[in-house]
Write an enzyme that holds these catalytic residues in place. Sequence first.
Site, PDB file in Angstrom:
ATOM      1  N   ASP A 150      54.796 -35.102  -0.464  1.00  0.00           N
ATOM      2  CA  ASP A 150      54.496 -35.852   0.749  1.00  0.00           C
ATOM      3  C   ASP A 150      55.409 -37.079   0.733  1.00  0.00           C
ATOM      4  O   ASP A 150      56.120 -37.319  -0.245  1.00  0.00           O
ATOM      5  CB  ASP A 150      53.010 -36.233   0.856  1.00  0.00           C
ATOM      6  CG  ASP A 150      52.625 -36.514   2.325  1.00  0.00           C
ATOM      7  OD1 ASP A 150      53.537 -36.775   3.135  1.00  0.00           O
ATOM      8  OD2 ASP A 150      51.420 -36.490   2.658  1.00  0.00           O
TER       9      ASP A 150
HETATM   10  C1  BGC Z   1      52.148 -37.299   6.198  1.00  0.00           C
HETATM   11  C2  BGC Z   1      52.718 -35.891   6.298  1.00  0.00           C
HETATM   12  C3  BGC Z   1      53.970 -35.906   7.137  1.00  0.00           C
HETATM   13  C4  BGC Z   1      54.943 -36.930   6.597  1.00  0.00           C
HETATM   14  C5  BGC Z   1      56.201 -37.048   7.423  1.00  0.00           C
HETATM   15  C6  BGC Z   1      53.198 -38.269   5.734  1.00  0.00           C
HETATM   16  O1  BGC Z   1      52.719 -39.579   5.723  1.00  0.00           O
HETATM   17  O2  BGC Z   1      51.052 -37.299   5.322  1.00  0.00           O
HETATM   18  O3  BGC Z   1      51.776 -35.032   6.863  1.00  0.00           O
HETATM   19  O4  BGC Z   1      54.533 -34.624   7.184  1.00  0.00           O
HETATM   20  O5  BGC Z   1      54.346 -38.203   6.548  1.00  0.00           O
HETATM   21  O6  BGC Z   1      55.946 -37.589   8.664  1.00  0.00           O
END
Ligand code: BGC
Length: 685
Positions: free
Chosen positions: A217
């Site tokens: 993530d």
């Molecule tokens: C979120 C993800 C997301 C990523 C990119 C993160 O903070 O938890 O779900 O894909 O950001 O935007």
Amino acid sequence: PLSGIDPDDVGEVWSLPMRIFGIEGDEKHGIPPLVMGHAITGVRSGRISRVKSTYFCTPIAIGCTWDPDLYSRVGEAMAVEMRALGQDLNLGPTMNIIRHPLGGRNWESFSEDPLLTRRLAVPFIRAMQEGGVICCPKHFAANNQEHQRFDINNILDEQTLREIYLPAFEAAVREGEALAIMAAYNRVNGQYMCENMRLLRELLREEWGFDGIVVSDFAKAMQSTAGSVRAGVTIEMDAPCHYGEPLVAACREGRVEESEIDLLLKDKLRVMQRMGMMNDRPSVPRTHVHSRAHRAIAGEVARRAPVLLKNRDSLLPLSSRSGCIGVIGPNSTRFSGLRPEDGSYALYLQGGGSGRCFYVYDAIREPLVSLQEAAGPELTIRHAPGCPPPNGETFPAAMVEDLRRNAVTIAAESDTAVLFCGLSGFVETEGIDRSSCKLPPEQEALILEVAAVQPRTVVCLICGGYIDVSAWIDEVAALLFCPYAGEMIGDGIADILFGRVSPRGRLPFSWPTSADAYPPSTYFSGEAHSETGESNRYDEGIFVGYRHLARHPESILYPFGFGLGYTTFSYSDARCTMITNESDPVCMLSVVVNNTGDAEGTEVVQVYIHDVESSRPRPARELREFRVVSLQPGESRRVQFELRRDMFAGFNPARNAWEVEPGHFEIMIGASERDIRAVLPLAWT
Ligand code: BGC
């Protein structure tokens, strides 16, 4: 990180700074960049880009459709848009289980039930990957709240992980053949997910055979270099803190072997090769983005997702021919103050955060406009906002009072009042859990005052999840739950209100009388309120959602799987026979479903199983199959199911294995988790 990509290569953008997610290519070795985006609601690239695309749906709306075929069509269409916008990898779907109604990303999840989540997500993943886009199911694993999302340490026992939080991921890998997976921010049983040897290495890679790309993530998810290499994280997103230069250094210092890096790189290159990315892939024309065909798919979602929860004296459907309807409520039209320039407009009729898309501004079908266009020449529609928008702000009492007074007058002078209340992406969003399960107080007051002067009051709740309706539900005649269902949402609601289609949505989560019905452990238990990310115990174990509420039926207002239509169905002649198929017993189940009303309609026939003689506590029923059947008035059909051994199995932590305990089971066929129409005993020897 990816640089040097011309924003024009990734679609139509506005003049804001552009940041694209992805990984640099290596021209010398013929490796193209790997461009990432989101296809959760519609296609969206980097964090702040404003690519415009079709807003197809939200996962919670798909959950309400219980319709894997429809979602597979969405996946196919989204893949086309991603390719046309220069993207190779979808950072989704979000497959986390709804554990508590306050979860900020509940609207971005499908259900509280692992089987429903799995059945919906797998065909989507397959369709998207067949369309040339890598899917990256997320957030692996046990990522069920936003509070302290970067550090929370979720403590779960093995049975709970296996039975509730992992099955959809396992199916995404084994059945959906997902080529990527996103490791979550949180910790599970003490270890951050990005270095969780147990889940990332032993389970995902060794047990499930995953050999694709593990994406971390984003910011802050990775804690170390060597730990993440060892656990098998392929790509660190988004600014490198532990890979990149630190990885080279770790390798030089002998903390990481070069061969370990080679293995991870091989996974990435193999995936890219499998998707044909190493060769010049034919480009997909931009004209496919927001095409008429894709808008039609969004239209299907909008018609199929709304769930009719209450319809006193069959008030719905309404006549579109004559009379006067007062259309009231803050969600009936776009909120004032939302602007296309800063992207805030897209918080209307959608949740917030990375999952939302920036839809085409003029394409969104606002409920008021849809109702006006669907109304016959003799039907008058009067409109009043009734109260300020649900954008998290507080408003001067005098202003609230004025708006309400005006709306109540219109409601009293109309034949019917249709109220569009609910929430928005301002309050249902990534990064923060909801602070209350109730509607904002000004909306509750509006509903009560309108209902006091207008007995024919219909409430349409446009939001992404559970609302505590106890303060006003007895006063209103009808309640339609309208999950954020894509850009055609208003047309779908109008079709249902005017009876052009029969509502067919079913709840993918339980709707209790109040959120107090949930065990305290489901909401930030332990030390989670401290800033240290202390332990958050999943003490409710496998008893999540209806599995818990079945023990307290008095607290269920609308059960899991429930939804009314404009017709009724009877169930008869349920049969169950065991056959042995290549030494594996299969339970052949069937039931006749008959449309006994005088309108067409769609039933979601649900199969639940109860292990009556288990040595460990088991839920009273668990969803094991379902089928969607559309029937004309008077039509009947025999619906068939094949229940294999794994549908009767539970996870035995003592043996660390799934097993079917010999003894008696009950197979239940019904229209919801509460509305069981046939119970068939079965002995498993
Ligand atoms: C979120 C993800 C997301 C990523 C990119 C993160 O903070 O938890 O779900 O894909 O950001 O935007």
